[in-house]
Design a protein around this motif. Sequence first.
Motif, PDB file in Angstrom:
ATOM      1  N   ASP A 227       0.895  -1.210  -0.021  1.00 14.25           N
ATOM      2  CA  ASP A 227       0.009   0.102  -0.013  1.00 14.25           C
ATOM      3  C   ASP A 227       0.827   1.119   0.028  1.00 14.25           C
ATOM      4  O   ASP A 227       0.538   2.241  -0.696  1.00 14.25           O
ATOM      5  CB  ASP A 227      -1.010  -0.075   1.368  1.00 14.25           C
ATOM      6  CG  ASP A 227      -1.917  -1.039   1.143  1.00 14.25           C
ATOM      7  OD1 ASP A 227      -2.203  -1.655   0.113  1.00 14.25           O
ATOM      8  OD2 ASP A 227      -2.813  -1.203   2.182  1.00 14.25           O
ATOM      9  N   HIS A 228       2.089   1.236   0.615  1.00 11.81           N
ATOM     10  CA  HIS A 228       2.924   2.420   0.761  1.00 11.81           C
ATOM     11  C   HIS A 228       3.377   2.659  -0.543  1.00 11.81           C
ATOM     12  O   HIS A 228       3.672   3.800  -1.197  1.00 11.81           O
ATOM     13  CB  HIS A 228       4.077   2.204   1.678  1.00 11.81           C
ATOM     14  CG  HIS A 228       4.698   3.258   1.885  1.00 11.81           C
ATOM     15  ND1 HIS A 228       4.794   4.551   2.422  1.00 11.81           N
ATOM     16  CD2 HIS A 228       6.120   3.410   1.475  1.00 11.81           C
ATOM     17  CE1 HIS A 228       5.725   5.384   2.288  1.00 11.81           C
ATOM     18  NE2 HIS A 228       6.506   4.656   1.781  1.00 11.81           N
ATOM     19  N   ARG A 229       3.748   1.653  -1.358  1.00 10.85           N
ATOM     20  CA  ARG A 229       4.281   1.667  -2.647  1.00 10.85           C
ATOM     21  C   ARG A 229       3.359   2.361  -3.621  1.00 10.85           C
ATOM     22  O   ARG A 229       3.503   3.048  -4.388  1.00 10.85           O
ATOM     23  CB  ARG A 229       4.912   0.296  -3.183  1.00 10.85           C
ATOM     24  CG  ARG A 229       5.228   0.285  -4.492  1.00 10.85           C
ATOM     25  CD  ARG A 229       6.790   0.662  -4.797  1.00 10.85           C
ATOM     26  NE  ARG A 229       7.777   0.133  -3.928  1.00 10.85           N
ATOM     27  CZ  ARG A 229       8.391  -1.153  -4.149  1.00 10.85           C
ATOM     28  NH1 ARG A 229       8.283  -1.722  -5.100  1.00 10.85           N
ATOM     29  NH2 ARG A 229       9.489  -1.365  -3.166  1.00 10.85           N
ATOM     30  N   ILE A 230       2.030   1.908  -3.518  1.00 14.91           N
ATOM     31  CA  ILE A 230       1.142   2.467  -4.235  1.00 14.91           C
ATOM     32  C   ILE A 230       0.897   3.784  -3.907  1.00 14.91           C
ATOM     33  O   ILE A 230       0.439   4.628  -4.916  1.00 14.91           O
ATOM     34  CB  ILE A 230      -0.294   1.759  -4.163  1.00 14.91           C
ATOM     35  CG1 ILE A 230      -0.221   0.259  -4.772  1.00 14.91           C
ATOM     36  CG2 ILE A 230      -1.535   2.326  -4.912  1.00 14.91           C
ATOM     37  CD1 ILE A 230      -1.289  -0.751  -3.969  1.00 14.91           C
ATOM     38  N   GLU A 231       0.740   4.141  -2.787  1.00 17.90           N
ATOM     39  CA  GLU A 231       0.822   5.495  -2.353  1.00 17.90           C
ATOM     40  C   GLU A 231       1.616   6.462  -3.071  1.00 17.90           C
ATOM     41  O   GLU A 231       1.463   7.487  -3.500  1.00 17.90           O
ATOM     42  CB  GLU A 231       0.601   5.654  -0.728  1.00 17.90           C
ATOM     43  CG  GLU A 231       0.086   6.989  -0.297  1.00 17.90           C
ATOM     44  CD  GLU A 231       0.023   6.779   0.953  1.00 17.90           C
ATOM     45  OE1 GLU A 231       1.072   7.487   1.761  1.00 17.90           O
ATOM     46  OE2 GLU A 231      -1.069   6.495   1.551  1.00 17.90           O
ATOM     47  N   MET A 232       2.827   5.808  -2.838  1.00 18.91           N
ATOM     48  CA  MET A 232       4.050   6.789  -3.523  1.00 18.91           C
ATOM     49  C   MET A 232       3.990   6.669  -4.934  1.00 18.91           C
ATOM     50  O   MET A 232       4.100   7.932  -5.669  1.00 18.91           O
ATOM     51  CB  MET A 232       5.083   5.885  -3.071  1.00 18.91           C
ATOM     52  CG  MET A 232       6.422   6.625  -3.326  1.00 18.91           C
ATOM     53  SD  MET A 232       8.101   5.731  -3.052  1.00 18.91           S
ATOM     54  CE  MET A 232       8.059   4.238  -4.123  1.00 18.91           C
ATOM     55  N   TYR A 233       3.652   5.711  -5.687  1.00 26.23           N
ATOM     56  CA  TYR A 233       3.390   5.863  -7.284  1.00 26.23           C
ATOM     57  C   TYR A 233       2.205   6.781  -7.482  1.00 26.23           C
ATOM     58  O   TYR A 233       2.458   7.570  -8.483  1.00 26.23           O
ATOM     59  CB  TYR A 233       3.072   4.497  -7.625  1.00 26.23           C
ATOM     60  CG  TYR A 233       4.366   3.475  -7.994  1.00 26.23           C
ATOM     61  CD1 TYR A 233       5.252   3.359  -7.065  1.00 26.23           C
ATOM     62  CD2 TYR A 233       4.535   2.689  -8.847  1.00 26.23           C
ATOM     63  CE1 TYR A 233       6.210   2.885  -7.413  1.00 26.23           C
ATOM     64  CE2 TYR A 233       5.467   1.859  -9.475  1.00 26.23           C
ATOM     65  CZ  TYR A 233       6.522   1.999  -8.390  1.00 26.23           C
ATOM     66  OH  TYR A 233       7.668   1.334  -8.795  1.00 26.23           O
ATOM     67  N   GLU A 234       1.350   6.656  -6.693  1.00 29.01           N
ATOM     68  CA  GLU A 234       0.080   7.666  -7.065  1.00 29.01           C
ATOM     69  C   GLU A 234       0.287   9.300  -6.537  1.00 29.01           C
ATOM     70  O   GLU A 234       0.261  10.047  -7.425  1.00 29.01           O
ATOM     71  CB  GLU A 234      -1.129   7.511  -6.164  1.00 29.01           C
ATOM     72  CG  GLU A 234      -2.292   8.100  -6.430  1.00 29.01           C
ATOM     73  CD  GLU A 234      -3.312   7.664  -5.368  1.00 29.01           C
ATOM     74  OE1 GLU A 234      -4.533   7.693  -5.977  1.00 29.01           O
ATOM     75  OE2 GLU A 234      -3.233   7.737  -4.149  1.00 29.01           O
ATOM     76  N   ASN A 235       1.323   9.476  -5.585  1.00 26.91           N
ATOM     77  CA  ASN A 235       1.801  10.535  -5.287  1.00 26.91           C
ATOM     78  C   ASN A 235       2.570  11.333  -6.280  1.00 26.91           C
ATOM     79  O   ASN A 235       2.744  12.420  -6.718  1.00 26.91           O
ATOM     80  CB  ASN A 235       2.299  10.738  -3.847  1.00 26.91           C
ATOM     81  CG  ASN A 235       1.284  10.564  -2.764  1.00 26.91           C
ATOM     82  OD1 ASN A 235      -0.035  10.916  -2.968  1.00 26.91           O
ATOM     83  ND2 ASN A 235       1.723  10.138  -1.754  1.00 26.91           N
ATOM     84  N   GLU A 236       3.328  10.354  -6.924  1.00 25.84           N
ATOM     85  CA  GLU A 236       4.660  10.779  -7.972  1.00 25.84           C
ATOM     86  C   GLU A 236       3.900  10.826  -9.341  1.00 25.84           C
ATOM     87  O   GLU A 236       4.508  11.125 -10.229  1.00 25.84           O
ATOM     88  CB  GLU A 236       5.447   9.591  -7.912  1.00 25.84           C
ATOM     89  CG  GLU A 236       6.392   9.772  -6.627  1.00 25.84           C
ATOM     90  CD  GLU A 236       7.538   8.992  -6.662  1.00 25.84           C
ATOM     91  OE1 GLU A 236       7.569   8.167  -7.456  1.00 25.84           O
ATOM     92  OE2 GLU A 236       8.215   8.907  -5.593  1.00 25.84           O
ATOM     93  N   GLY A 237       2.703  10.551  -9.438  1.00 26.90           N
ATOM     94  CA  GLY A 237       1.897  10.836 -10.596  1.00 26.90           C
ATOM     95  C   GLY A 237       2.344   9.464 -11.514  1.00 26.90           C
ATOM     96  O   GLY A 237       1.871   9.463 -12.791  1.00 26.90           O
TER      97      GLY A 237
END
Length: 177
Positions: free
Chosen positions: A24-34
């Motif tokens: 989930d943290h990796r997904i959130e990071m990918y989402e935040n980075e676009g």
Amino acid sequence: MDKILKTNISFGGFYHSQHSELIDHRIEMYENEGIITRWEDINYKETEEAYIHDYCYELSEYILNHYEIDIDFKKLSLHSPREYNFETDSIDCEVDEDKANKLNAYFLNDQDFIEYLNERTKSYDGYRSFYTFEQAKNNKDDMLIRYVLEYICMGEFNKIVEVNDFELIVNQGVEYA
């Protein structure tokens, strides 16, 4: 020819665990980075498969560094129960029997593991152990390696493991942003 042993790794599963939090943290990071636009774009099943490959690589390295046994986990697949009320995810795999036996022998001389094995094989109200302490200790049905791997994973290893090399897998037809 080396004899192969089919076994199972109880690593804590993905249901409300540190492992799902890492994904989930990796997904959130990918989402935040676009890199992705929606969480729904992620193929969780394939991402979890990628995760367990990295997890088992790290576990193999840990065992080599701490116990000097070069054990490889082959033919990895995630076993997910239909419902999580009795069990959680685990990793089905194959290992070389000689290396599994070396690891077993190491832990049969570890008093903390013996105490752990004794507790894990006790039956109590609402739970009936499939194996007695003596059966597990004597490796009935090649069961001892499962207890050893569970002891390693659920002990110090899960506290220190850094699973960083797994890849997020997006659903077919979805492109990274």
